[in-house]
Write a protein that holds these residues in place. Structure first.
Motif, PDB file in Angstrom:
ATOM      1  N   UNK A  26       0.850  -1.190   0.000  1.00 27.44           N
ATOM      2  CA  UNK A  26       0.000   0.000   0.000  1.00 27.44           C
ATOM      3  C   UNK A  26       0.887   1.242   0.000  1.00 27.44           C
ATOM      4  N   UNK A  27       0.433   2.288  -0.651  1.00 29.80           N
ATOM      5  CA  UNK A  27       1.221   3.518  -0.733  1.00 29.80           C
ATOM      6  C   UNK A  27       0.704   4.561   0.251  1.00 29.80           C
ATOM      7  N   UNK A  28       1.506   5.599   0.458  1.00 35.68           N
ATOM      8  CA  UNK A  28       1.101   6.685   1.354  1.00 35.68           C
ATOM      9  C   UNK A  28      -0.147   7.385   0.828  1.00 35.68           C
ATOM     10  N   UNK A  29      -0.253   7.500  -0.486  1.00 35.63           N
ATOM     11  CA  UNK A  29      -1.421   8.159  -1.082  1.00 35.63           C
ATOM     12  C   UNK A  29      -2.689   7.364  -0.781  1.00 35.63           C
ATOM     13  N   UNK A  30      -2.610   6.048  -0.927  1.00 36.01           N
ATOM     14  CA  UNK A  30      -3.787   5.210  -0.655  1.00 36.01           C
ATOM     15  C   UNK A  30      -4.174   5.306   0.821  1.00 36.01           C
ATOM     16  N   UNK A  31      -3.179   5.339   1.695  1.00 34.01           N
ATOM     17  CA  UNK A  31      -3.491   5.489   3.126  1.00 34.01           C
ATOM     18  C   UNK A  31      -4.263   6.779   3.384  1.00 34.01           C
ATOM     19  N   UNK A  84      21.231  -1.720  -1.020  1.00 32.41           N
ATOM     20  CA  UNK A  84      20.331  -0.569  -1.095  1.00 32.41           C
ATOM     21  C   UNK A  84      21.127   0.699  -0.824  1.00 32.41           C
ATOM     22  N   UNK A  85      21.267   1.525  -1.856  1.00 35.54           N
ATOM     23  CA  UNK A  85      22.028   2.756  -1.726  1.00 35.54           C
ATOM     24  C   UNK A  85      21.153   3.907  -1.238  1.00 35.54           C
ATOM     25  N   UNK A  86      21.692   4.661  -0.316  1.00 39.50           N
ATOM     26  CA  UNK A  86      21.094   5.900   0.189  1.00 39.50           C
ATOM     27  C   UNK A  86      19.662   5.704   0.706  1.00 39.50           C
ATOM     28  N   UNK A  87      19.462   4.772   1.636  1.00 40.27           N
ATOM     29  CA  UNK A  87      18.107   4.561   2.173  1.00 40.27           C
ATOM     30  C   UNK A  87      17.539   5.805   2.845  1.00 40.27           C
ATOM     31  N   UNK A  88      18.428   6.689   3.296  1.00 36.14           N
ATOM     32  CA  UNK A  88      17.953   7.915   3.948  1.00 36.14           C
ATOM     33  C   UNK A  88      17.209   8.827   2.979  1.00 36.14           C
ATOM     34  N   UNK A  89      17.350   8.573   1.676  1.00 36.47           N
ATOM     35  CA  UNK A  89      16.661   9.390   0.671  1.00 36.47           C
ATOM     36  C   UNK A  89      15.319   8.791   0.259  1.00 36.47           C
ATOM     37  N   UNK A  90      14.965   7.643   0.843  1.00 31.78           N
ATOM     38  CA  UNK A  90      13.718   6.959   0.484  1.00 31.78           C
ATOM     39  C   UNK A  90      12.640   7.307   1.506  1.00 31.78           C
ATOM     40  N   UNK A  91      11.536   7.850   1.028  1.00 28.62           N
ATOM     41  CA  UNK A  91      10.510   8.380   1.923  1.00 28.62           C
ATOM     42  C   UNK A  91       9.934   7.327   2.867  1.00 28.62           C
ATOM     43  N   UNK A  92       9.642   6.134   2.350  1.00 22.44           N
ATOM     44  CA  UNK A  92       8.979   5.130   3.179  1.00 22.44           C
ATOM     45  C   UNK A  92       9.933   4.048   3.679  1.00 22.44           C
ATOM     46  N   UNK A 145      -7.260  -6.369   2.432  1.00 19.24           N
ATOM     47  CA  UNK A 145      -7.541  -7.716   1.932  1.00 19.24           C
ATOM     48  C   UNK A 145      -8.420  -7.656   0.688  1.00 19.24           C
ATOM     49  N   UNK A 146      -9.407  -6.799   0.739  1.00 21.62           N
ATOM     50  CA  UNK A 146     -10.345  -6.673  -0.388  1.00 21.62           C
ATOM     51  C   UNK A 146      -9.642  -6.159  -1.643  1.00 21.62           C
ATOM     52  N   UNK A 147      -8.704  -5.244  -1.458  1.00 20.51           N
ATOM     53  CA  UNK A 147      -8.017  -4.625  -2.593  1.00 20.51           C
ATOM     54  C   UNK A 147      -6.699  -5.322  -2.943  1.00 20.51           C
ATOM     55  N   UNK A 148      -6.419  -6.441  -2.271  1.00 19.34           N
ATOM     56  CA  UNK A 148      -5.183  -7.204  -2.514  1.00 19.34           C
ATOM     57  C   UNK A 148      -3.936  -6.339  -2.294  1.00 19.34           C
ATOM     58  N   UNK A 149      -3.939  -5.651  -1.166  1.00 20.23           N
ATOM     59  CA  UNK A 149      -2.808  -4.829  -0.752  1.00 20.23           C
ATOM     60  C   UNK A 149      -2.266  -5.366   0.567  1.00 20.23           C
ATOM     61  N   UNK A 150      -1.078  -4.932   0.931  1.00 23.72           N
ATOM     62  CA  UNK A 150      -0.559  -5.278   2.247  1.00 23.72           C
ATOM     63  C   UNK A 150       0.198  -4.090   2.822  1.00 23.72           C
ATOM     64  N   UNK A 151       0.221  -4.035   4.138  1.00 25.15           N
ATOM     65  CA  UNK A 151       0.919  -2.971   4.855  1.00 25.15           C
ATOM     66  C   UNK A 151       2.327  -3.471   5.172  1.00 25.15           C
ATOM     67  N   UNK A 197      -3.897   8.611   8.822  1.00 29.38           N
ATOM     68  CA  UNK A 197      -3.124   7.938   7.772  1.00 29.38           C
ATOM     69  C   UNK A 197      -1.712   7.628   8.253  1.00 29.38           C
ATOM     70  N   UNK A 198      -1.135   8.528   9.044  1.00 28.01           N
ATOM     71  CA  UNK A 198       0.241   8.320   9.516  1.00 28.01           C
ATOM     72  C   UNK A 198       0.344   7.207  10.548  1.00 28.01           C
ATOM     73  N   UNK A 199      -0.723   6.954  11.296  1.00 35.01           N
ATOM     74  CA  UNK A 199      -0.623   5.914  12.327  1.00 35.01           C
ATOM     75  C   UNK A 199      -0.968   4.522  11.796  1.00 35.01           C
ATOM     76  N   UNK A 200      -1.516   4.434  10.589  1.00 36.86           N
ATOM     77  CA  UNK A 200      -1.907   3.126  10.052  1.00 36.86           C
ATOM     78  C   UNK A 200      -0.746   2.126  10.030  1.00 36.86           C
ATOM     79  N   UNK A 201       0.461   2.517   9.583  1.00 37.17           N
ATOM     80  CA  UNK A 201       1.551   1.539   9.583  1.00 37.17           C
ATOM     81  C   UNK A 201       1.927   1.037  10.972  1.00 37.17           C
ATOM     82  N   UNK A 202       1.574   1.793  12.013  1.00 38.72           N
ATOM     83  CA  UNK A 202       1.957   1.419  13.374  1.00 38.72           C
ATOM     84  C   UNK A 202       0.950   0.487  14.045  1.00 38.72           C
TER      85      UNK A 202
END
Length: 256
Positions: A73-78, A196-204, A173-179, A121-126
């Motif tokens: 799942x993406x941040x936009x979908x959240x 994985x290069x420069x993980x600090x530059x990756x938003x998620x 589950x309905x949309x076949x996504x996972x967190x 939306x920000x607390x969903x991953x937690x």
């Protein structure tokens, strides 16, 4: 160009002969540019493009294998889901007088629930970790290891979090996504070795970090800290700033 603090070139020189080594960059553009650069670094006539991939492609390869048939799942979908929840909460409050949520969105603000959507939306991953800790707290309560009257299941916020977790889980589950952050380490070793290069530059990246710490086939390569003092430049207008940025990028590309 000064390459003394460049972690990419040495690793490519070291690993390029190993077909299992895959180099992961923050974006498709970076991956494509480094593929071209790698041909010069190694002197090879060809290199497999699938060994120079973007972060999003890596997530599909390494993480999706753990959740077959689903996409992360993406941040936009959240955010969209959280807004839909806030609207459903407002509708329930208007029609029945009882909102879906009592604590995360205070009842008196149910009609303005979209103000809380970004936070939800920000607390969903937690919520995966919250559910584990909450279950442990409930178990301690049943065994008498927490004070009487401190039952965590009676807390309004916990009830709301449980409601959101299960409603969101049903949506995934309905949309076949996972967190991603709900997945349990370690990842399955498919034989590839990811750098994985420069993980600090990756938003998620933070959402996936717990999975990687227990996966020995994944190596994180960060940009070394530069202790050299930096000069702050000021520009009279946006046009001058854009021009300067374009010239700086051009100089980097031609190796000046």
């Amino acid at each position: 160009m000064d390459n003394t603090a460049d972690p990419v070139r040495p690793l490519i020189r070291e690993q390029w002969r190993n077909p299992a080594s895959v180099f992961v960059f923050p974006s498709d553009i970076a991956a494509s540019l480094w593929l071209g650069e790698a041909l010069e670094i190694t002197g090879a006539s060809t290199l497999a493009a699938e060994r120079f991939i973007a972060w999003d492609r890596f997530k599909e390869e390494a993480v999706r294998a753990e959740v077959e048939g689903k996409s992360p799942v993406s941040a936009v979908v959240r955010k969209l889901w959280a807004r839909a929840l806030a609207e459903a909460n407002a509708e329930a409050a208007e029609k029945t007088g009882t909102p879906l949520l009592a604590s995360l969105i205070p009842a008196e603000y149910s009609s303005e629930g979209n103000l809380f959507a970004s936070w939800i939306a920000r607390i969903l991953p937690q919520l995966g970790l919250w559910e584990i800790k909450h279950a442990r707290a409930l178990e301690r309560g049943r065994s008498g290891r927490i004070p009487l009257g401190s039952d965590p299941s009676s807390d309004g916020e916990n009830r709301d979090l449980s409601f959101v977790k299960h409603r969101y889980e049903a949506f995934l589950e309905r949309e076949k996504l996972f967190e991603p952050s709900w997945q349990r380490p370690p990842l399955k070793d498919g034989g590839k070795r990811y750098f994985i290069f420069f993980p600090e530059a990756v938003e998620d990246f933070g959402e996936y970090a717990p999975l990687f710490s227990a996966s020995p086939f994944i190596t994180l390569v960060s940009q070394p800290k530069n202790e050299t003092p930096r000069t702050i430049r000021f520009f009279e207008n946006t046009r001058e700033e854009i021009r300067d940025a374009a010239l700086s990028i051009e100089a980097l590309l031609i190796g000046d």
